[in-house]
Design a protein around this motif. Sequence first.
Motif, PDB file in Angstrom:
ATOM      1  N   ILE A  59       0.855  -1.182   0.000  1.00 52.60           N
ATOM      2  CA  ILE A  59       0.000   0.000   0.000  1.00 52.60           C
ATOM      3  C   ILE A  59       0.889   1.230   0.000  1.00 52.60           C
ATOM      4  CG2 ILE A  59      -1.698   1.289   1.363  1.00 52.60           C
ATOM      5  CD1 ILE A  59      -2.487  -1.665   2.433  1.00 52.60           C
ATOM      6  N   ASP A  60       0.755   2.040  -1.034  1.00 52.43           N
ATOM      7  CA  ASP A  60       1.551   3.265  -1.154  1.00 52.43           C
ATOM      8  C   ASP A  60       0.763   4.380  -0.478  1.00 52.43           C
ATOM      9  OD1 ASP A  60       3.010   5.466  -1.842  1.00 52.43           O
ATOM     10  OD2 ASP A  60       3.091   5.031  -3.994  1.00 52.43           O
ATOM     11  N   GLN A  81       5.925  -2.797  -8.704  1.00 54.65           N
ATOM     12  CA  GLN A  81       6.588  -2.792  -7.397  1.00 54.65           C
ATOM     13  C   GLN A  81       5.877  -3.693  -6.395  1.00 54.65           C
ATOM     14  OE1 GLN A  81       7.723   1.046  -5.625  1.00 54.65           O
ATOM     15  NE2 GLN A  81       6.978   2.045  -7.474  1.00 54.65           N
ATOM     16  N   GLY A  82       4.742  -4.253  -6.816  1.00 55.67           N
ATOM     17  CA  GLY A  82       3.943  -5.027  -5.872  1.00 55.67           C
ATOM     18  C   GLY A  82       2.895  -4.181  -5.174  1.00 55.67           C
ATOM     19  N   VAL A  83       2.731  -2.937  -5.628  1.00 54.84           N
ATOM     20  CA  VAL A  83       1.736  -2.051  -5.018  1.00 54.84           C
ATOM     21  C   VAL A  83       0.363  -2.358  -5.603  1.00 54.84           C
ATOM     22  CG1 VAL A  83       0.949   0.356  -4.869  1.00 54.84           C
ATOM     23  CG2 VAL A  83       3.366  -0.201  -4.490  1.00 54.84           C
ATOM     24  N   THR A  84      -0.601  -2.611  -4.733  1.00 53.40           N
ATOM     25  CA  THR A  84      -1.956  -2.902  -5.195  1.00 53.40           C
ATOM     26  C   THR A  84      -2.958  -1.805  -4.818  1.00 53.40           C
ATOM     27  OG1 THR A  84      -2.301  -4.232  -3.201  1.00 53.40           O
ATOM     28  CG2 THR A  84      -1.643  -5.414  -5.200  1.00 53.40           C
ATOM     29  N   THR A  85      -2.551  -0.911  -3.902  1.00 52.26           N
ATOM     30  CA  THR A  85      -3.427   0.209  -3.524  1.00 52.26           C
ATOM     31  C   THR A  85      -2.573   1.455  -3.309  1.00 52.26           C
ATOM     32  OG1 THR A  85      -4.990  -1.253  -2.369  1.00 52.26           O
ATOM     33  CG2 THR A  85      -5.094   1.085  -1.826  1.00 52.26           C
ATOM     34  N   VAL A  86      -3.062   2.596  -3.799  1.00 48.10           N
ATOM     35  CA  VAL A  86      -2.402   3.865  -3.514  1.00 48.10           C
ATOM     36  C   VAL A  86      -3.371   4.782  -2.774  1.00 48.10           C
ATOM     37  CG1 VAL A  86      -0.796   3.802  -5.467  1.00 48.10           C
ATOM     38  CG2 VAL A  86      -3.054   4.819  -5.781  1.00 48.10           C
ATOM     39  N   VAL A  87      -2.796   5.663  -1.954  1.00 49.22           N
ATOM     40  CA  VAL A  87      -3.554   6.736  -1.326  1.00 49.22           C
ATOM     41  C   VAL A  87      -3.213   8.002  -2.112  1.00 49.22           C
ATOM     42  CG1 VAL A  87      -3.996   8.066   0.768  1.00 49.22           C
ATOM     43  CG2 VAL A  87      -3.351   5.636   0.940  1.00 49.22           C
ATOM     44  N   SER A  88      -4.185   8.551  -2.843  1.00 49.88           N
ATOM     45  CA  SER A  88      -3.941   9.741  -3.656  1.00 49.88           C
ATOM     46  C   SER A  88      -4.504  10.975  -2.967  1.00 49.88           C
ATOM     47  CB  SER A  88      -4.562   9.568  -5.041  1.00 49.88           C
ATOM     48  OG  SER A  88      -3.927   8.528  -5.737  1.00 49.88           O
ATOM     49  N   GLY A  89      -4.274  12.124  -3.599  1.00 51.53           N
ATOM     50  CA  GLY A  89      -4.778  13.377  -3.029  1.00 51.53           C
ATOM     51  C   GLY A  89      -3.887  13.933  -1.940  1.00 51.53           C
ATOM     52  N   ASN A  90      -2.608  13.616  -1.994  1.00 49.26           N
ATOM     53  CA  ASN A  90      -1.696  14.044  -0.938  1.00 49.26           C
ATOM     54  C   ASN A  90      -1.172  15.467  -1.122  1.00 49.26           C
ATOM     55  OD1 ASN A  90      -0.797  12.113   1.281  1.00 49.26           O
ATOM     56  ND2 ASN A  90      -1.048  10.721  -0.453  1.00 49.26           N
ATOM     57  N   ASN A 137      -5.951  -0.426  -6.964  1.00 51.80           N
ATOM     58  CA  ASN A 137      -6.958   0.257  -6.144  1.00 51.80           C
ATOM     59  C   ASN A 137      -6.482   1.653  -5.760  1.00 51.80           C
ATOM     60  OD1 ASN A 137      -8.380  -2.275  -5.933  1.00 51.80           O
ATOM     61  ND2 ASN A 137      -6.898  -2.863  -4.350  1.00 51.80           N
ATOM     62  N   ASN A 138      -7.461   2.502  -5.476  1.00 53.32           N
ATOM     63  CA  ASN A 138      -7.150   3.882  -5.111  1.00 53.32           C
ATOM     64  C   ASN A 138      -8.092   4.314  -4.003  1.00 53.32           C
ATOM     65  OD1 ASN A 138      -6.144   6.563  -5.356  1.00 53.32           O
ATOM     66  ND2 ASN A 138      -7.746   7.118  -6.820  1.00 53.32           N
ATOM     67  N   ILE A 139      -7.547   5.000  -3.001  1.00 53.09           N
ATOM     68  CA  ILE A 139      -8.393   5.691  -2.023  1.00 53.09           C
ATOM     69  C   ILE A 139      -7.905   7.128  -1.997  1.00 53.09           C
ATOM     70  CG2 ILE A 139      -6.992   5.176   0.048  1.00 53.09           C
ATOM     71  CD1 ILE A 139      -9.782   4.624   1.476  1.00 53.09           C
ATOM     72  N   MET A 140      -8.792   8.055  -1.683  1.00 56.96           N
ATOM     73  CA  MET A 140      -8.466   9.465  -1.880  1.00 56.96           C
ATOM     74  C   MET A 140      -8.555  10.291  -0.602  1.00 56.96           C
ATOM     75  SD  MET A 140      -8.049  10.375  -5.213  1.00 56.96           S
ATOM     76  CE  MET A 140      -8.897  11.911  -5.570  1.00 56.96           C
ATOM     77  N   LEU A 141      -7.650  11.259  -0.546  1.00 54.68           N
ATOM     78  CA  LEU A 141      -7.751  12.332   0.441  1.00 54.68           C
ATOM     79  C   LEU A 141      -8.345  13.538  -0.282  1.00 54.68           C
ATOM     80  CD1 LEU A 141      -4.142  11.749   1.629  1.00 54.68           C
ATOM     81  CD2 LEU A 141      -6.060  11.710   3.239  1.00 54.68           C
ATOM     82  N   VAL A 142      -8.994  14.410   0.457  1.00 54.71           N
ATOM     83  CA  VAL A 142      -9.431  15.671  -0.159  1.00 54.71           C
ATOM     84  C   VAL A 142      -8.419  16.733   0.273  1.00 54.71           C
ATOM     85  CG1 VAL A 142     -11.129  16.069   1.712  1.00 54.71           C
ATOM     86  CG2 VAL A 142     -11.295  17.349  -0.439  1.00 54.71           C
ATOM     87  N   GLY A 143      -7.916  17.490  -0.718  1.00 54.47           N
ATOM     88  CA  GLY A 143      -6.759  18.341  -0.476  1.00 54.47           C
ATOM     89  C   GLY A 143      -7.089  19.809  -0.208  1.00 54.47           C
ATOM     90  N   HIS A 144      -6.417  20.350   0.776  1.00 53.82           N
ATOM     91  CA  HIS A 144      -6.640  21.743   1.169  1.00 53.82           C
ATOM     92  C   HIS A 144      -6.296  22.726   0.053  1.00 53.82           C
ATOM     93  CE1 HIS A 144      -5.135  25.477   3.368  1.00 53.82           C
ATOM     94  NE2 HIS A 144      -6.432  25.465   3.552  1.00 53.82           N
TER      95      HIS A 144
END
Length: 499
Positions: A59-60, A81-90, A137-144
């Motif tokens: 998980i990135d 790289q073996g990454v199956t999920t990222v956390v975007s919106g950083n 897969n992707n999960i998101m942050l909402v960015g300021h």
Amino acid sequence: MHDLVFRNVLLMDGLGSDPVEGTLAVDGGRIGAISHGGSVGPAHEEIDGKGAVLAPGFIDTHAHDDAAFFRHPGMEFKLSQGVTTVVSGNCGFSAIPADPELDSVAASGGILAGLEGGFTDLQGYFDAVLERRPAINNIMLVGHNTVRYLVMEDARRAPTDSELAAMQAHVARALEQGACGFSSGLIYRPGRYSDTEEIIELAKLAAPYDALYTTHMRNEADALLEAVDESLRIGAEAGVHLHISHHKAAGKANWGKVTESLARVDAALNAGQRVSLDVYPYTAGSGRMIEYFNLDRPSRDLAEVIRIASCPAFREYEGRMLKDIAAERGISLEDAVRHVLTAPKGDRTICIHFIIDEADVETNLAHKDMMVGSDGIPDLRGRPHPRLFGTFPRVLGRYVREKGVLDLPEAVRRMTSLSARTFGLQERGVLEVGYWADLVLFEPDEVIDTATYDEPQQEADGIRAVVVNGKMAYLAGIHLGVGSGQMLRYNDKPYRTMQ
Ligand code: CU
Ligand code: ZN
């Protein structure tokens, strides 16, 4: 008949336990059976692991892949790289909220370039990405920064009451639709124009969801410790879990300060506050070059260690040190900074800056709450920072196997179950029957990054297979293009998935 079986593997559960020989079966997208010695029936696809490690997919926790899901839905640089999920919106930059009438990603200056589709909110974004059949897969942050720019553009002042309310409404809507938290990038514009109170008022909205506040802190150099204090205060007053992104001490004068910074984090943890961090395993950072320089007085120390990653104004500079460009043109370093940044589109230059001490990288990786986040900037037109392709294999090869900074089960734990739990990835991050089958098969004696600053777009060695939601996605160096990635919601079922 199972869908897929891995036989003769070392099962690493993701919880930090020592690996055990066994067999794992996949059925209908999920882990169907795990056996340590007993027999597991036949499958449509059988993989002989030959003693390699089978672990939950990595998980990135720190990605800027919001737009990459449109430009590169195969997400080869992560999958390999073996990454199956990222956390975007950083770092305060997120694809959502968006106003299709405005260039609402302008504030990100290229980090989010390439967004397509007329979405305005998280659900619309999810729909648009799923149409492209993403590989991971992707999960998101909402960015300021995104939210503030949408409401106030570049205003260098505190928001009015109605502007604050408008920002709060955007943040609340994203959280309601499944964002895993609120991110800030207080070193960047327009985030840097905000005071601590504004961030607290927005981060508070994550509290009812028990979601996160993640931050690229206001300062990672001379004022690192003050910035850590500000972050801890925001986490505490907003009542949310604080996650400090890409923890580092930037600039030679500050090397070693990560020890003091981590001590403050530990003190907060001991006092009961929820805090975690991530790091990338490199001694160079990367970002939008114009954010790091005052054009009236460009810092010589920084200019000395700048390498150009992507530069729409001067493609021929990509991959070169700024000091070499200055020497070639017979100009000062300061003028070289101005030459690059003031050219048309020069403000979209992405640079790489060698500002971190190797010893600090190791200190960071040794901390028990330190996750791994690539911070990769997915612009494949130039020469991106090698972290985009190399982060996870580099931790496993260089820092686990070669340097022994942490052991393998612990490294895997911090790339899987710890990140899944922190970022609310339901039923992921652990080898457990019934969990989603996000898996990576790797050779612990071979796994290593091959991406370098000169040749950054190279896939790692030693990653033999990657499974995303039960589908074989990457096998023996081949991307299979199955597009089985999901859009994830915080502590909830994936978006639009019935399974
Ligand atoms: Cu970032
Ligand atoms: Zn950042």
